[in-house]
Scaffold this motif. Structure first.
Motif, PDB file in Angstrom:
ATOM      1  N   TYR A  68     -41.126  37.073 -11.813  1.00  0.00           N
ATOM      2  CA  TYR A  68     -40.393  37.012 -10.549  1.00  0.00           C
ATOM      3  C   TYR A  68     -41.274  36.385  -9.460  1.00  0.00           C
ATOM      4  CZ  TYR A  68     -37.562  38.741  -6.607  1.00  0.00           C
ATOM      5  OH  TYR A  68     -36.787  38.844  -5.486  1.00  0.00           O
ATOM      6  N   GLN A  72     -40.737  32.959  -7.527  1.00  0.00           N
ATOM      7  CA  GLN A  72     -40.694  33.024  -6.066  1.00  0.00           C
ATOM      8  C   GLN A  72     -41.629  31.968  -5.474  1.00  0.00           C
ATOM      9  OE1 GLN A  72     -42.284  36.690  -4.562  1.00  0.00           O
ATOM     10  NE2 GLN A  72     -40.824  36.743  -2.889  1.00  0.00           N
ATOM     11  N   LYS A  77     -34.292  30.146  -6.716  1.00  0.00           N
ATOM     12  CA  LYS A  77     -33.315  31.060  -6.118  1.00  0.00           C
ATOM     13  C   LYS A  77     -32.965  32.218  -7.053  1.00  0.00           C
ATOM     14  CE  LYS A  77     -32.020  28.229  -2.613  1.00  0.00           C
ATOM     15  NZ  LYS A  77     -32.476  28.280  -1.346  1.00  0.00           N
ATOM     16  N   ASN A  78     -33.059  32.002  -8.377  1.00  0.00           N
ATOM     17  CA  ASN A  78     -32.789  33.106  -9.303  1.00  0.00           C
ATOM     18  C   ASN A  78     -33.478  32.898 -10.642  1.00  0.00           C
ATOM     19  OD1 ASN A  78     -30.935  31.413 -10.822  1.00  0.00           O
ATOM     20  ND2 ASN A  78     -29.464  31.787  -9.205  1.00  0.00           N
ATOM     21  N   ASP A  95     -31.351  37.496  -8.584  1.00  0.00           N
ATOM     22  CA  ASP A  95     -31.613  36.672  -7.404  1.00  0.00           C
ATOM     23  C   ASP A  95     -33.012  36.948  -6.885  1.00  0.00           C
ATOM     24  OD1 ASP A  95     -29.119  35.450  -7.343  1.00  0.00           O
ATOM     25  OD2 ASP A  95     -28.241  37.006  -6.069  1.00  0.00           O
ATOM     26  N   VAL A  97     -34.625  37.358  -3.837  1.00  0.00           N
ATOM     27  CA  VAL A  97     -34.111  37.687  -2.509  1.00  0.00           C
ATOM     28  C   VAL A  97     -34.776  36.877  -1.408  1.00  0.00           C
ATOM     29  CG1 VAL A  97     -33.758  39.565  -0.862  1.00  0.00           C
ATOM     30  CG2 VAL A  97     -33.543  39.992  -3.315  1.00  0.00           C
ATOM     31  N   GLU A  98     -36.085  36.721  -1.459  1.00  0.00           N
ATOM     32  CA  GLU A  98     -36.806  36.025  -0.401  1.00  0.00           C
ATOM     33  C   GLU A  98     -36.437  34.553  -0.310  1.00  0.00           C
ATOM     34  OE1 GLU A  98     -38.080  37.852  -2.783  1.00  0.00           O
ATOM     35  OE2 GLU A  98     -38.986  39.559  -1.793  1.00  0.00           O
ATOM     36  N   PRO A 102     -28.990  34.434   2.925  1.00  0.00           N
ATOM     37  CA  PRO A 102     -27.811  35.293   2.863  1.00  0.00           C
ATOM     38  C   PRO A 102     -26.589  34.576   3.443  1.00  0.00           C
ATOM     39  CG  PRO A 102     -29.301  36.015   4.597  1.00  0.00           C
ATOM     40  CD  PRO A 102     -29.976  34.877   3.865  1.00  0.00           C
TER      41      PRO A 102
END
Length: 110
Positions: A68, A72, A77-78, A95, A97-98, A102
Protein backbone atom coordinates in the motif's frame (compact mmCIF):
# COMPACT_ATOMS: atom_id res chain seq x y z
CA UNK A 1 3.14 10.29 2.73
CA UNK A 2 5.65 12.95 1.83
CA UNK A 3 7.95 11.16 -0.57
CA UNK A 4 6.92 9.87 -3.96
CA UNK A 5 8.60 7.70 -6.53
CA UNK A 6 8.39 8.84 -10.12
CA UNK A 7 6.78 6.35 -12.50
CA UNK A 8 8.33 8.24 -15.42
CA UNK A 9 11.97 9.07 -16.06
CA UNK A 10 13.28 10.85 -19.13
CA UNK A 11 16.75 10.26 -20.55
CA UNK A 12 17.62 11.94 -23.82
CA UNK A 13 14.76 11.29 -26.27
CA UNK A 14 13.32 8.37 -24.23
CA UNK A 15 10.78 8.29 -21.44
CA UNK A 16 10.93 5.19 -19.25
CA UNK A 17 7.71 4.19 -17.50
CA UNK A 18 7.46 1.75 -14.60
CA UNK A 19 4.83 -0.81 -15.61
CA UNK A 20 5.85 -3.98 -13.77
CA UNK A 21 7.58 -4.56 -10.44
CA UNK A 22 8.89 -7.72 -8.84
CA UNK A 23 8.78 -7.46 -5.05
CA UNK A 24 10.88 -9.71 -2.79
CA UNK A 25 10.38 -10.14 0.96
CA UNK A 26 13.94 -10.18 2.30
CA UNK A 27 15.99 -8.04 4.71
CA UNK A 28 18.96 -7.60 2.35
CA UNK A 29 19.06 -7.89 -1.45
CA UNK A 30 20.87 -11.02 -2.59
CA UNK A 31 19.89 -13.13 0.40
CA UNK A 32 17.28 -15.90 0.06
CA UNK A 33 13.79 -14.40 0.07
CA UNK A 34 10.71 -15.77 1.84
CA UNK A 35 8.08 -14.38 -0.55
CA UNK A 36 7.71 -12.66 -3.89
CA UNK A 37 4.99 -10.84 -5.74
CA UNK A 38 4.53 -9.31 -9.17
CA UNK A 39 2.78 -5.96 -9.47
CA UNK A 40 1.56 -4.40 -12.71
CA UNK A 41 0.65 -0.73 -13.10
CA UNK A 42 -2.25 0.14 -15.38
CA UNK A 43 -3.24 3.78 -15.39
CA UNK A 44 -3.84 4.81 -11.79
CA UNK A 45 -4.32 1.22 -10.55
CA UNK A 46 -1.76 -1.28 -9.34
CA UNK A 47 -2.57 -4.96 -9.77
CA UNK A 48 -0.92 -7.51 -7.50
CA UNK A 49 -0.75 -10.31 -10.08
CA UNK A 50 0.93 -13.05 -8.11
CA UNK A 51 1.93 -13.78 -4.55
CA UNK A 52 4.16 -16.72 -3.72
CA UNK A 53 5.61 -17.68 -0.36
CA UNK A 54 7.90 -20.39 0.94
CA UNK A 55 6.74 -23.02 3.40
CA UNK A 56 3.02 -22.06 3.33
CA UNK A 57 3.73 -18.67 4.88
CA UNK A 58 0.79 -16.37 4.14
CA UNK A 59 0.96 -12.71 3.17
CA UNK A 60 0.18 -10.70 6.27
CA UNK A 61 -1.56 -7.40 6.86
CA UNK A 62 1.94 -5.94 7.41
CA UNK A 63 2.99 -7.21 3.95
CA UNK A 64 -0.08 -5.62 2.35
CA UNK A 65 0.52 -2.32 4.13
CA UNK A 66 4.05 -2.26 2.68
CA UNK A 67 2.55 -2.72 -0.82
CA UNK A 68 0.00 0.00 0.00
CA UNK A 69 2.78 2.45 0.97
CA UNK A 70 4.72 1.58 -2.22
CA UNK A 71 1.64 2.23 -4.38
CA UNK A 72 0.95 5.42 -2.42
CA UNK A 73 4.49 6.62 -3.22
CA UNK A 74 3.83 5.92 -6.92
CA UNK A 75 0.69 8.08 -6.58
CA UNK A 76 -1.63 5.20 -7.52
CA UNK A 77 -5.33 5.58 -6.75
CA UNK A 78 -6.05 1.93 -5.86
CA UNK A 79 -4.62 -1.54 -5.39
CA UNK A 80 -6.37 -4.55 -6.93
CA UNK A 81 -5.69 -8.14 -5.92
CA UNK A 82 -7.38 -11.51 -5.53
CA UNK A 83 -7.80 -13.14 -2.15
CA UNK A 84 -8.24 -16.90 -2.21
CA UNK A 85 -10.24 -18.34 0.67
CA UNK A 86 -11.18 -22.01 0.78
CA UNK A 87 -10.16 -22.35 -2.87
CA UNK A 88 -12.49 -19.56 -4.02
CA UNK A 89 -11.10 -16.38 -5.60
CA UNK A 90 -12.45 -13.10 -4.22
CA UNK A 91 -11.34 -9.94 -6.10
CA UNK A 92 -10.53 -6.94 -3.87
CA UNK A 93 -10.12 -3.26 -4.70
CA UNK A 94 -8.54 -1.04 -2.05
CA UNK A 95 -8.55 2.72 -2.56
CA UNK A 96 -5.42 4.61 -1.60
CA UNK A 97 -7.19 7.26 0.41
CA UNK A 98 -4.42 9.86 0.34
CA UNK A 99 -4.29 9.79 -3.47
CA UNK A 100 -8.02 9.76 -4.24
CA UNK A 101 -9.80 13.09 -4.52
CA UNK A 102 -13.06 12.79 -2.62
CA UNK A 103 -16.10 13.38 -4.79
CA UNK A 104 -18.58 15.82 -3.36
CA UNK A 105 -21.98 14.54 -2.35
CA UNK A 106 -24.54 16.35 -4.47
CA UNK A 107 -28.23 16.15 -3.72
CA UNK A 108 -30.79 17.53 -6.11
CA UNK A 109 -33.88 18.94 -4.47
CA UNK A 110 -36.90 20.70 -5.83
Amino acid sequence: MNSSISRFTQMDDWIFEVKMVRALRVKKYGEPYTALATLTANGESMYIDSQLTRENDDFSRKDFMTFYKFCQALEMKNVIYDKVKNGVRHPRVVDIVENVNPSPIVRLVK
